[in-house]
Design an enzyme around this catalytic site. Structure first.
Site, PDB file in Angstrom:
ATOM      1  N   ASP A  30      -9.251   5.380  -2.047  1.00  0.00           N
ATOM      2  CA  ASP A  30     -10.095   4.201  -1.817  1.00  0.00           C
ATOM      3  C   ASP A  30      -9.390   2.942  -2.326  1.00  0.00           C
ATOM      4  O   ASP A  30      -9.910   1.829  -2.185  1.00  0.00           O
ATOM      5  CB  ASP A  30     -11.498   4.371  -2.416  1.00  0.00           C
ATOM      6  N   SER A  31      -8.164   3.105  -2.870  1.00  0.00           N
ATOM      7  CA  SER A  31      -7.304   1.951  -3.167  1.00  0.00           C
ATOM      8  C   SER A  31      -6.964   1.211  -1.876  1.00  0.00           C
ATOM      9  O   SER A  31      -6.426   0.099  -1.929  1.00  0.00           O
ATOM     10  CB  SER A  31      -6.036   2.396  -3.894  1.00  0.00           C
TER      11      SER A  31
ATOM     12  N   GLU B 158     -14.736  10.880  -8.163  1.00  0.00           N
ATOM     13  CA  GLU B 158     -14.494  10.397  -9.522  1.00  0.00           C
ATOM     14  C   GLU B 158     -15.639  10.788 -10.451  1.00  0.00           C
ATOM     15  O   GLU B 158     -16.804  10.517 -10.136  1.00  0.00           O
ATOM     16  CB  GLU B 158     -14.352   8.868  -9.522  1.00  0.00           C
TER      17      GLU B 158
ATOM     18  N   ASP C 227     -10.543  10.188  -0.559  1.00  0.00           N
ATOM     19  CA  ASP C 227     -11.532   9.750  -1.559  1.00  0.00           C
ATOM     20  C   ASP C 227     -12.907   9.591  -0.929  1.00  0.00           C
ATOM     21  O   ASP C 227     -13.039   8.933   0.116  1.00  0.00           O
ATOM     22  CB  ASP C 227     -11.127   8.384  -2.128  1.00  0.00           C
TER      23      ASP C 227
ATOM     24  N   LYS D 126     -11.795  13.932  -2.698  1.00  0.00           N
ATOM     25  CA  LYS D 126     -11.680  13.647  -4.128  1.00  0.00           C
ATOM     26  C   LYS D 126     -12.892  12.822  -4.559  1.00  0.00           C
ATOM     27  O   LYS D 126     -13.316  11.919  -3.845  1.00  0.00           O
ATOM     28  CB  LYS D 126     -10.390  12.892  -4.437  1.00  0.00           C
TER      29      LYS D 126
ATOM     30  N   GLU E  41      -6.135   9.716 -14.775  1.00  0.00           N
ATOM     31  CA  GLU E  41      -5.630   8.342 -14.622  1.00  0.00           C
ATOM     32  C   GLU E  41      -5.682   7.585 -15.943  1.00  0.00           C
ATOM     33  O   GLU E  41      -6.718   7.527 -16.612  1.00  0.00           O
ATOM     34  CB  GLU E  41      -6.447   7.607 -13.548  1.00  0.00           C
TER      35      GLU E  41
HETATM   36  O1  KIV Z   1      -7.472   5.468  -4.733  1.00  0.00           O
HETATM   37  C1  KIV Z   1      -6.392   5.839  -5.214  1.00  0.00           C
HETATM   38  O2  KIV Z   1      -5.332   5.427  -4.756  1.00  0.00           O
HETATM   39  C2  KIV Z   1      -6.437   6.796  -6.330  1.00  0.00           C
HETATM   40  C3  KIV Z   1      -5.246   7.118  -7.122  1.00  0.00           C
HETATM   41  C4  KIV Z   1      -5.286   8.359  -7.891  1.00  0.00           C
HETATM   42  C5  KIV Z   1      -3.965   6.545  -6.961  1.00  0.00           C
HETATM   43  O3  KIV Z   1      -7.462   7.310  -6.606  1.00  0.00           O
END
Ligand code: KIV
Length: 272
Positions: free
Chosen positions: A52-53, A123, A91, A121, A190
């Protein structure tokens, strides 16, 4: 090293697990579009994260919070179309899984169905255990993410190193054990102290993937734009630039502008 089509054996979550078991480090990078994903995959990384970056590096937002599930699916489907070997993880964006395990499952299912990716993924630790277990129960592989979790930036207040204090480090270790126990295939750590990464990596059997977490993680991940030096201003201590694409691209574009202005592009051979 580049990987040719004929050598291709797909990386699965089992391959990632075997790599930890035999002590081989796992290389991971982000990608968000077809062209970049093709280059990253052909170079041979084992795991590509559609992070999600994208909210930051593709859309120019200050945080990862604004990106939507439709936008994540657009990026993920573009990446999947290019990737022949790497495991593609996507993400779940902010607001698509927290506090509601049914919604978490339908978000994960949408991502898997509409993008063709291989895993998702999420968080967080104990707070999102229900969401994680529900997604896992549908047969969708899950990667955890602990330490600095950028979707919680307004809770943390800053992007500084997490879990320096004992209480937070203890919770992080408990969360990592929980992620292993429920069946996550891996966990991102992280921006945490190197010693804590070592402890977590030695305490759980699933692979840890570090970013700003020191050398003891089972694998490493960075954002592709950072690795290639596209955004020169972003220079945190944990980052190593492997190229200066910003300068290379700027030189190329200024040369193009010069040639257009002087009418030296296109020449006879470049015309019909
Ligand atoms: O969104 C992302 O890029 C991440 C990282 C672990 C680099 O979650």
């Amino acid at each position: 090293m580049s990987v040719h089509k004929t050598d291709i054996k797909r990386v699965t979550t089992h391959v990632i697990q075997e790599m930890k078991t035999r002590g081989e480090k796992i290389s991971c990078l982000t990608a968000y579009d077809y062209s970049m994903a093709g280059i990253v995959d052909a170079a041979g990384v084992e795991l590509i994260l559609v992070g999600d970056s994208a909210s930051n590096v593709m859309a120019g937002h200050e945080t990862t919070l604004p990106i939507t599930i439709d936008q994540m699916i657009y990026h993920a489907a573009s990446v999947v179309r290019a990737v022949k070997r790497a495991l593609v993880v996507v993400d779940l964006p902010f607001g698509s899984y927290q506090g509601n395990s049914r919604e978490a499952l339908s978000s994960a299912i949408r991502i898997m169905k509409e993008s063709g990716a291989h895993a998702v993924k999420l968080e967080g630790g104990l707070e999102i255990k229900d969401s994680i277990t529900r997604i896992l129960s549908a047969g969708v592989p899950v990667m955890g993410h602990l330490g600095l979790t950028p979707q919680s930036i307004y809770k943390f207040g800053t992007y500084t190193v997490r879990a320096k204090e004992e209480a937070e480090a203890t919770k992080l270790l408990e969360d990592a054990r929980m992620l292993e126990e429920v069946g996550c295939f891996s966990v991102v750590l992280e921006k945490i102290p190197s010693s804590l990464t070592k402890l977590v990596s030695e305490s759980i059997s699933i692979p840890t993937v570090g970013i700003g977490a020191g050398p003891h993680a089972d694998g490493q991940i960075l954002v592709i734009h950072d690795v290639l030096g596209i955004n020169k201003e972003f220079k945190p201590r944990f980052l190593r630039h492997y190229a200066d694409l910003n300068t290379i691209m700027n030189d190329a574009i200024t040369n193009y502008i010069k040639d257009v202005k002087s009418s030296s592009f296109p020449n006879e051979k470049e015309s019909y």
